[in-house]
Design a protein around this motif. Sequence first.
Motif, PDB file in Angstrom:
ATOM      1  N   ILE A  62      98.974-200.103 -39.365  1.00 17.80           N
ATOM      2  CA  ILE A  62      98.189-199.779 -38.168  1.00 17.80           C
ATOM      3  C   ILE A  62      99.094-199.705 -36.944  1.00 17.80           C
ATOM      4  N   VAL A  63     100.011-200.646 -36.827  1.00 19.89           N
ATOM      5  CA  VAL A  63     100.937-200.631 -35.682  1.00 19.89           C
ATOM      6  C   VAL A  63     101.890-199.444 -35.792  1.00 19.89           C
ATOM      7  N   ASP A  64     102.274-199.084 -37.009  1.00 20.24           N
ATOM      8  CA  ASP A  64     103.103-197.901 -37.234  1.00 20.24           C
ATOM      9  C   ASP A  64     102.375-196.655 -36.733  1.00 20.24           C
ATOM     10  N   PHE A  65     101.123-196.519 -37.133  1.00 17.56           N
ATOM     11  CA  PHE A  65     100.318-195.382 -36.687  1.00 17.56           C
ATOM     12  C   PHE A  65     100.181-195.387 -35.161  1.00 17.56           C
ATOM     13  N   ALA A  66      99.962-196.566 -34.587  1.00 18.10           N
ATOM     14  CA  ALA A  66      99.856-196.676 -33.123  1.00 18.10           C
ATOM     15  C   ALA A  66     101.165-196.271 -32.452  1.00 18.10           C
ATOM     16  N   GLY A  67     102.278-196.562 -33.095  1.00 23.10           N
ATOM     17  CA  GLY A  67     103.574-196.156 -32.538  1.00 23.10           C
ATOM     18  C   GLY A  67     103.718-194.651 -32.458  1.00 23.10           C
ATOM     19  N   TRP A  68     103.310-193.973 -33.530  1.00 21.15           N
ATOM     20  CA  TRP A  68     103.399-192.511 -33.525  1.00 21.15           C
ATOM     21  C   TRP A  68     102.416-191.896 -32.529  1.00 21.15           C
ATOM     22  N   VAL A  69     101.172-192.350 -32.585  1.00 20.87           N
ATOM     23  CA  VAL A  69     100.155-191.792 -31.681  1.00 20.87           C
ATOM     24  C   VAL A  69     100.523-192.090 -30.230  1.00 20.87           C
ATOM     25  N   GLY A  70     100.915-193.329 -29.955  1.00 12.19           N
ATOM     26  CA  GLY A  70     101.275-193.711 -28.593  1.00 12.19           C
ATOM     27  C   GLY A  70     102.477-192.950 -28.072  1.00 12.19           C
ATOM     28  N   SER A  71     103.453-192.711 -28.932  1.00 19.12           N
ATOM     29  CA  SER A  71     104.634-191.943 -28.521  1.00 19.12           C
ATOM     30  C   SER A  71     104.254-190.509 -28.178  1.00 19.12           C
ATOM     31  N   ILE A  72     103.388-189.927 -28.989  1.00 17.21           N
ATOM     32  CA  ILE A  72     102.923-188.562 -28.715  1.00 17.21           C
ATOM     33  C   ILE A  72     102.160-188.523 -27.390  1.00 17.21           C
ATOM     34  N   MET A  73     101.315-189.537 -27.168  1.00 18.13           N
ATOM     35  CA  MET A  73     100.552-189.579 -25.913  1.00 18.13           C
ATOM     36  C   MET A  73     101.465-189.750 -24.706  1.00 18.13           C
ATOM     37  N   ALA A  74     102.513-190.569 -24.834  1.00 15.44           N
ATOM     38  CA  ALA A  74     103.448-190.774 -23.726  1.00 15.44           C
ATOM     39  C   ALA A  74     104.209-189.491 -23.420  1.00 15.44           C
ATOM     40  N   VAL A  75     104.663-188.806 -24.455  1.00 20.32           N
ATOM     41  CA  VAL A  75     105.359-187.529 -24.245  1.00 20.32           C
ATOM     42  C   VAL A  75     104.412-186.520 -23.601  1.00 20.32           C
ATOM     43  N   ALA A  76     103.173-186.476 -24.083  1.00 16.84           N
ATOM     44  CA  ALA A  76     102.181-185.560 -23.501  1.00 16.84           C
ATOM     45  C   ALA A  76     101.951-185.885 -22.034  1.00 16.84           C
ATOM     46  N   TYR A  77     101.918-187.165 -21.702  1.00 13.43           N
ATOM     47  CA  TYR A  77     101.743-187.562 -20.294  1.00 13.43           C
ATOM     48  C   TYR A  77     102.867-186.998 -19.438  1.00 13.43           C
ATOM     49  N   PHE A  78     104.095-187.137 -19.903  1.00 16.19           N
ATOM     50  CA  PHE A  78     105.232-186.668 -19.103  1.00 16.19           C
ATOM     51  C   PHE A  78     105.290-185.147 -19.027  1.00 16.19           C
ATOM     52  N   ILE A  79     104.796-184.462 -20.050  1.00 19.27           N
ATOM     53  CA  ILE A  79     104.727-183.002 -19.989  1.00 19.27           C
ATOM     54  C   ILE A  79     103.640-182.586 -18.994  1.00 19.27           C
ATOM     55  N   ALA A  80     102.500-183.257 -19.043  1.00 17.84           N
ATOM     56  CA  ALA A  80     101.378-182.894 -18.172  1.00 17.84           C
ATOM     57  C   ALA A  80     101.613-183.272 -16.714  1.00 17.84           C
ATOM     58  N   HIS A 138      98.860-177.437 -21.192  1.00 20.37           N
ATOM     59  CA  HIS A 138      97.399-177.476 -21.394  1.00 20.37           C
ATOM     60  C   HIS A 138      97.017-178.560 -22.402  1.00 20.37           C
ATOM     61  N   TYR A 139      97.645-178.560 -23.570  1.00 18.00           N
ATOM     62  CA  TYR A 139      97.309-179.552 -24.604  1.00 18.00           C
ATOM     63  C   TYR A 139      97.732-180.960 -24.191  1.00 18.00           C
ATOM     64  N   SER A 140      98.812-181.044 -23.452  1.00 15.86           N
ATOM     65  CA  SER A 140      99.255-182.357 -22.970  1.00 15.86           C
ATOM     66  C   SER A 140      98.231-182.962 -22.019  1.00 15.86           C
ATOM     67  N   LYS A 141      97.638-182.114 -21.184  1.00 22.00           N
ATOM     68  CA  LYS A 141      96.604-182.608 -20.266  1.00 22.00           C
ATOM     69  C   LYS A 141      95.357-183.064 -21.020  1.00 22.00           C
ATOM     70  N   ILE A 142      95.083-182.469 -22.157  1.00 24.55           N
ATOM     71  CA  ILE A 142      93.952-182.890 -22.987  1.00 24.55           C
ATOM     72  C   ILE A 142      94.253-184.224 -23.671  1.00 24.55           C
ATOM     73  N   ILE A 143      95.480-184.388 -24.145  1.00 25.81           N
ATOM     74  CA  ILE A 143      95.869-185.594 -24.882  1.00 25.81           C
ATOM     75  C   ILE A 143      96.023-186.795 -23.959  1.00 25.81           C
ATOM     76  N   ALA A 144      96.707-186.616 -22.853  1.00 27.59           N
ATOM     77  CA  ALA A 144      97.095-187.738 -21.988  1.00 27.59           C
ATOM     78  C   ALA A 144      96.061-188.009 -20.896  1.00 27.59           C
ATOM     79  N   THR A 145      94.843-188.290 -21.308  1.00 29.13           N
ATOM     80  CA  THR A 145      93.804-188.620 -20.331  1.00 29.13           C
ATOM     81  C   THR A 145      93.602-190.132 -20.291  1.00 29.13           C
ATOM     82  N   GLU A 146      93.023-190.581 -19.213  1.00 27.14           N
ATOM     83  CA  GLU A 146      92.735-192.008 -19.066  1.00 27.14           C
ATOM     84  C   GLU A 146      91.786-192.486 -20.162  1.00 27.14           C
TER      85      GLU A 146
END
Length: 182
Positions: free
Chosen positions: A53-71, A11-19
């Motif tokens: 900023i790129v460090d933060f983008a790495g963490w956020v982007g990694s979380i979003m990618a994992v959420a995409y694969f879960i969703a 459920h949360y992965s579908k919320i995070i990994a949206t277009e």
Amino acid sequence: MKRNIKEKAIHYSKIIATEKNFTLFIILTLVLIPLGEIATLVHNEYFVSQPVIVDFAGWVGSIMAVAYFIANRKKYYPSDFFLFTLFVFAVISSTFSHDRNQTLFGFYYDEWFIHYMAYFALMFAATNVKKLKYKEYILAAFVTVTAINIVPSVLESVGAWPYYAYFGAESHEENKWVYGLT
């Protein structure tokens, strides 16, 4: 209990990994880098905000990618395999590095491991933007970032920019090179 956790993760992965979220992620990363550089230049700090900023983008982007694969557990594309291989090779490279501390946290102005994760996540996010409206927003962000970078560059070329090149200032001044914000 286990099933409930799995359902919540999906459920949360579908919320995070949206277009829309992938689009926001790309735009914020694009725009914050030059704005952060301007903000830190005002305080005579050079290349301080960009790695953060790129460090933060790495963490956020990694979380979003994992959420995409879960969703989207049953829907994979060839580009997903490419992302996975990039990640695997980055981990292998980091594992067999002579100086793991430098690999993970950089040295001086090197790229950190999480920065590569940011680049991979940005590429992955871009592959998940399908709507023309969102693509237009990203293009508008590119134009905005171009304008933000052009102003200091033009001012540098006529000697009106109040800051100097952090790396090789003498060469830049002697050859009238423009270094921009990043």
